[in-house]
Design a protein around this motif. Structure first.
Motif, PDB file in Angstrom:
ATOM      1  N   UNK A 141      12.091  40.242  43.965  1.00  0.00           N
ATOM      2  CA  UNK A 141      12.722  39.632  45.140  1.00  0.00           C
ATOM      3  C   UNK A 141      13.509  38.384  44.759  1.00  0.00           C
ATOM      4  N   UNK A 142      12.949  37.562  43.891  1.00  0.00           N
ATOM      5  CA  UNK A 142      13.658  36.347  43.480  1.00  0.00           C
ATOM      6  C   UNK A 142      14.921  36.716  42.702  1.00  0.00           C
ATOM      7  N   UNK A 143      14.851  37.783  41.903  1.00  0.00           N
ATOM      8  CA  UNK A 143      16.041  38.240  41.178  1.00  0.00           C
ATOM      9  C   UNK A 143      17.116  38.729  42.137  1.00  0.00           C
ATOM     10  N   UNK A 144      16.704  39.448  43.171  1.00  0.00           N
ATOM     11  CA  UNK A 144      17.658  39.905  44.179  1.00  0.00           C
ATOM     12  C   UNK A 144      18.299  38.723  44.905  1.00  0.00           C
ATOM     13  N   UNK A 145      17.516  37.672  45.141  1.00  0.00           N
ATOM     14  CA  UNK A 145      18.077  36.477  45.761  1.00  0.00           C
ATOM     15  C   UNK A 145      19.148  35.861  44.869  1.00  0.00           C
TER      16      UNK A 145
END
Length: 226
Positions: free
Chosen positions: A83-87
Protein backbone atom coordinates in the motif's frame (compact mmCIF):
# COMPACT_ATOMS: atom_id res chain seq x y z
CA UNK A 1 -0.62 -20.77 -20.36
CA UNK A 2 -0.64 -18.26 -17.52
CA UNK A 3 1.72 -18.87 -14.63
CA UNK A 4 2.15 -17.23 -11.25
CA UNK A 5 -0.12 -15.46 -8.77
CA UNK A 6 -3.25 -13.68 -9.96
CA UNK A 7 -2.31 -10.06 -9.32
CA UNK A 8 -5.43 -8.84 -11.16
CA UNK A 9 -7.65 -10.08 -8.33
CA UNK A 10 -5.65 -8.24 -5.68
CA UNK A 11 -5.44 -5.11 -7.80
CA UNK A 12 -9.21 -5.13 -8.36
CA UNK A 13 -9.86 -5.45 -4.63
CA UNK A 14 -7.55 -2.54 -3.77
CA UNK A 15 -8.85 -0.51 -6.72
CA UNK A 16 -12.33 -0.04 -5.29
CA UNK A 17 -12.48 3.43 -3.64
CA UNK A 18 -14.21 2.24 -0.46
CA UNK A 19 -11.86 -0.71 0.02
CA UNK A 20 -8.87 1.53 -0.72
CA UNK A 21 -10.06 3.89 2.03
CA UNK A 22 -10.37 0.96 4.43
CA UNK A 23 -6.88 -0.33 3.70
CA UNK A 24 -5.37 3.15 3.94
CA UNK A 25 -7.03 3.68 7.33
CA UNK A 26 -5.56 0.39 8.56
CA UNK A 27 -2.07 1.53 7.56
CA UNK A 28 -1.95 3.27 10.93
CA UNK A 29 -1.52 -0.23 12.45
CA UNK A 30 -4.59 0.22 14.63
CA UNK A 31 -7.39 -2.29 14.68
CA UNK A 32 -10.72 -0.71 13.77
CA UNK A 33 -14.32 -1.91 13.94
CA UNK A 34 -16.62 -2.25 10.95
CA UNK A 35 -18.54 0.81 12.13
CA UNK A 36 -15.37 2.90 12.26
CA UNK A 37 -14.33 1.68 8.82
CA UNK A 38 -17.78 2.42 7.40
CA UNK A 39 -17.37 6.02 8.58
CA UNK A 40 -13.93 6.21 6.98
CA UNK A 41 -15.18 4.87 3.65
CA UNK A 42 -18.45 6.81 3.72
CA UNK A 43 -20.62 3.73 3.21
CA UNK A 44 -23.32 1.91 5.16
CA UNK A 45 -22.73 -0.90 7.66
CA UNK A 46 -24.19 -3.41 5.23
CA UNK A 47 -21.90 -2.25 2.43
CA UNK A 48 -18.77 -2.24 4.59
CA UNK A 49 -19.54 -5.78 5.72
CA UNK A 50 -19.50 -6.94 2.12
CA UNK A 51 -16.23 -5.12 1.44
CA UNK A 52 -14.58 -6.55 4.56
CA UNK A 53 -15.71 -10.06 3.67
CA UNK A 54 -13.94 -9.76 0.31
CA UNK A 55 -10.78 -8.36 1.89
CA UNK A 56 -10.78 -11.15 4.47
CA UNK A 57 -11.27 -13.79 1.80
CA UNK A 58 -8.30 -12.43 -0.14
CA UNK A 59 -6.08 -12.38 2.93
CA UNK A 60 -5.56 -8.61 2.83
CA UNK A 61 -7.04 -8.00 6.28
CA UNK A 62 -7.38 -10.08 9.43
CA UNK A 63 -10.05 -9.93 12.11
CA UNK A 64 -9.99 -10.51 15.86
CA UNK A 65 -13.07 -10.89 18.03
CA UNK A 66 -13.09 -9.29 21.46
CA UNK A 67 -16.34 -9.56 23.33
CA UNK A 68 -19.16 -8.32 21.10
CA UNK A 69 -16.79 -6.46 18.79
CA UNK A 70 -14.73 -7.52 15.80
CA UNK A 71 -11.54 -5.60 15.08
CA UNK A 72 -9.93 -5.47 11.66
CA UNK A 73 -6.30 -4.83 10.80
CA UNK A 74 -3.97 -5.41 7.85
CA UNK A 75 -3.00 -9.05 7.47
CA UNK A 76 0.74 -8.36 7.53
CA UNK A 77 3.69 -6.09 6.90
CA UNK A 78 3.82 -7.11 3.25
CA UNK A 79 0.33 -5.65 2.73
CA UNK A 80 1.44 -2.39 4.36
CA UNK A 81 4.52 -2.28 2.12
CA UNK A 82 2.36 -2.82 -0.96
CA UNK A 83 0.00 0.00 0.00
CA UNK A 84 2.79 2.44 0.83
CA UNK A 85 4.44 1.62 -2.51
CA UNK A 86 1.17 2.31 -4.32
CA UNK A 87 0.95 5.64 -2.51
CA UNK A 88 4.41 6.48 -3.83
CA UNK A 89 3.33 5.74 -7.39
CA UNK A 90 0.11 7.73 -6.93
CA UNK A 91 2.05 10.70 -5.58
CA UNK A 92 4.59 10.56 -8.41
CA UNK A 93 1.89 10.42 -11.07
CA UNK A 94 -0.12 13.26 -9.58
CA UNK A 95 -2.98 11.20 -8.14
CA UNK A 96 -3.20 13.25 -4.95
CA UNK A 97 -6.36 13.72 -2.95
CA UNK A 98 -5.10 15.12 0.32
CA UNK A 99 -7.30 18.06 1.25
CA UNK A 100 -5.33 21.27 1.73
CA UNK A 101 -5.16 22.12 5.41
CA UNK A 102 -3.23 21.40 8.61
CA UNK A 103 -3.19 17.64 8.12
CA UNK A 104 -1.37 17.69 4.78
CA UNK A 105 1.87 19.38 5.94
CA UNK A 106 1.68 17.40 9.18
CA UNK A 107 1.52 14.11 7.24
CA UNK A 108 4.45 15.18 5.10
CA UNK A 109 6.55 16.12 8.12
CA UNK A 110 6.10 13.01 10.25
CA UNK A 111 3.68 10.12 10.12
CA UNK A 112 3.41 6.42 10.81
CA UNK A 113 4.11 4.17 7.85
CA UNK A 114 2.33 1.12 9.30
CA UNK A 115 4.61 0.88 12.34
CA UNK A 116 7.69 3.00 11.62
CA UNK A 117 8.48 6.69 11.16
CA UNK A 118 7.95 8.23 7.74
CA UNK A 119 7.84 11.73 6.32
CA UNK A 120 10.45 14.46 6.38
CA UNK A 121 11.79 13.48 9.80
CA UNK A 122 11.90 9.80 8.92
CA UNK A 123 13.92 10.52 5.78
CA UNK A 124 16.18 12.90 7.72
CA UNK A 125 16.95 10.16 10.26
CA UNK A 126 17.64 7.57 7.55
CA UNK A 127 20.03 9.88 5.69
CA UNK A 128 21.78 10.85 8.94
CA UNK A 129 22.26 7.22 9.96
CA UNK A 130 23.75 6.45 6.55
CA UNK A 131 26.04 9.48 6.79
CA UNK A 132 27.41 8.37 10.16
CA UNK A 133 27.73 4.79 8.81
CA UNK A 134 25.38 3.39 11.38
CA UNK A 135 23.58 1.88 8.39
CA UNK A 136 25.20 0.79 5.14
CA UNK A 137 23.32 0.23 1.91
CA UNK A 138 24.93 -2.26 -0.45
CA UNK A 139 24.18 -4.72 -3.23
CA UNK A 140 22.76 -7.18 -0.70
CA UNK A 141 20.50 -4.61 0.92
CA UNK A 142 20.62 -2.52 4.06
CA UNK A 143 22.54 -3.66 7.12
CA UNK A 144 23.43 -2.36 10.57
CA UNK A 145 27.11 -1.81 11.33
CA UNK A 146 28.81 -2.39 14.68
CA UNK A 147 28.94 1.38 15.15
CA UNK A 148 25.22 1.49 14.32
CA UNK A 149 24.43 -1.20 16.88
CA UNK A 150 26.31 0.83 19.49
CA UNK A 151 24.40 3.98 18.56
CA UNK A 152 20.98 2.31 18.73
CA UNK A 153 21.89 0.73 22.08
CA UNK A 154 22.94 4.11 23.48
CA UNK A 155 19.65 5.53 22.25
CA UNK A 156 17.73 2.90 24.19
CA UNK A 157 16.93 0.52 21.33
CA UNK A 158 17.99 -3.15 21.56
CA UNK A 159 19.08 -4.25 18.05
CA UNK A 160 19.31 -7.91 19.10
CA UNK A 161 15.70 -7.90 20.22
CA UNK A 162 14.59 -6.33 16.95
CA UNK A 163 16.66 -8.83 14.97
CA UNK A 164 14.97 -11.71 16.77
CA UNK A 165 11.55 -10.91 15.33
CA UNK A 166 10.11 -12.95 12.47
CA UNK A 167 10.21 -10.10 9.96
CA UNK A 168 12.72 -8.00 8.06
CA UNK A 169 15.26 -6.54 10.47
CA UNK A 170 16.00 -3.28 8.67
CA UNK A 171 15.11 -2.20 5.17
CA UNK A 172 14.74 1.00 3.18
CA UNK A 173 11.13 2.04 2.64
CA UNK A 174 10.39 4.55 -0.12
CA UNK A 175 8.63 7.62 1.25
CA UNK A 176 5.76 8.79 -0.98
CA UNK A 177 6.10 12.41 0.11
CA UNK A 178 9.87 12.83 0.07
CA UNK A 179 10.56 10.29 -2.71
CA UNK A 180 13.55 9.13 -0.73
CA UNK A 181 13.89 6.35 1.80
CA UNK A 182 13.10 6.11 5.49
CA UNK A 183 13.94 3.22 7.83
CA UNK A 184 11.53 0.31 7.84
CA UNK A 185 11.61 -3.16 9.34
CA UNK A 186 11.78 -4.19 12.98
CA UNK A 187 14.60 -1.72 13.68
CA UNK A 188 12.52 1.17 12.33
CA UNK A 189 9.61 0.09 14.51
CA UNK A 190 11.82 -0.06 17.60
CA UNK A 191 13.16 3.43 16.87
CA UNK A 192 9.66 4.90 16.65
CA UNK A 193 8.57 3.13 19.83
CA UNK A 194 11.58 4.64 21.60
CA UNK A 195 10.55 8.14 20.48
CA UNK A 196 7.14 7.53 22.03
CA UNK A 197 8.72 6.19 25.24
CA UNK A 198 10.85 9.32 25.52
CA UNK A 199 7.72 11.41 24.93
CA UNK A 200 9.51 13.28 22.20
CA UNK A 201 6.62 12.46 19.91
CA UNK A 202 3.09 11.06 20.02
CA UNK A 203 0.40 9.85 17.68
CA UNK A 204 -2.33 12.33 16.75
CA UNK A 205 -5.77 10.98 17.61
CA UNK A 206 -7.45 9.22 14.69
CA UNK A 207 -4.59 9.94 12.33
CA UNK A 208 -1.27 8.63 11.05
CA UNK A 209 0.33 11.96 11.95
CA UNK A 210 3.22 11.85 14.43
CA UNK A 211 3.49 15.06 16.44
CA UNK A 212 6.90 15.96 17.86
CA UNK A 213 7.33 18.33 20.75
CA UNK A 214 9.75 21.20 19.97
CA UNK A 215 12.22 19.75 22.46
CA UNK A 216 11.73 16.25 21.13
CA UNK A 217 12.29 17.23 17.51
CA UNK A 218 15.46 19.16 18.39
CA UNK A 219 16.80 16.24 20.46
CA UNK A 220 15.94 13.72 17.76
CA UNK A 221 17.63 15.73 15.01
CA UNK A 222 20.70 16.29 17.15
CA UNK A 223 20.85 12.67 18.28
CA UNK A 224 20.81 11.02 14.86
CA UNK A 225 23.04 13.64 13.23
CA UNK A 226 25.70 13.87 15.94
Amino acid sequence: MKDGPNIARVAALIGDPARADVLTALLADRALTATELADVAGVTRQTISAHLARLLDAGLVAVEAQGRHRYFRLAGHDIALLLESLMGVAFRTGAIRLRPGPREPALRKARVCYDHLAGELGVFAYDALLARQALVSGAEGLYLTNAGAAWFTSFGVDPARAAGQRRAFCRPCLDWGERRHHLGGALGTALLERLFELRWASRADGSRVVVFTPRGEAAFRAGVAA
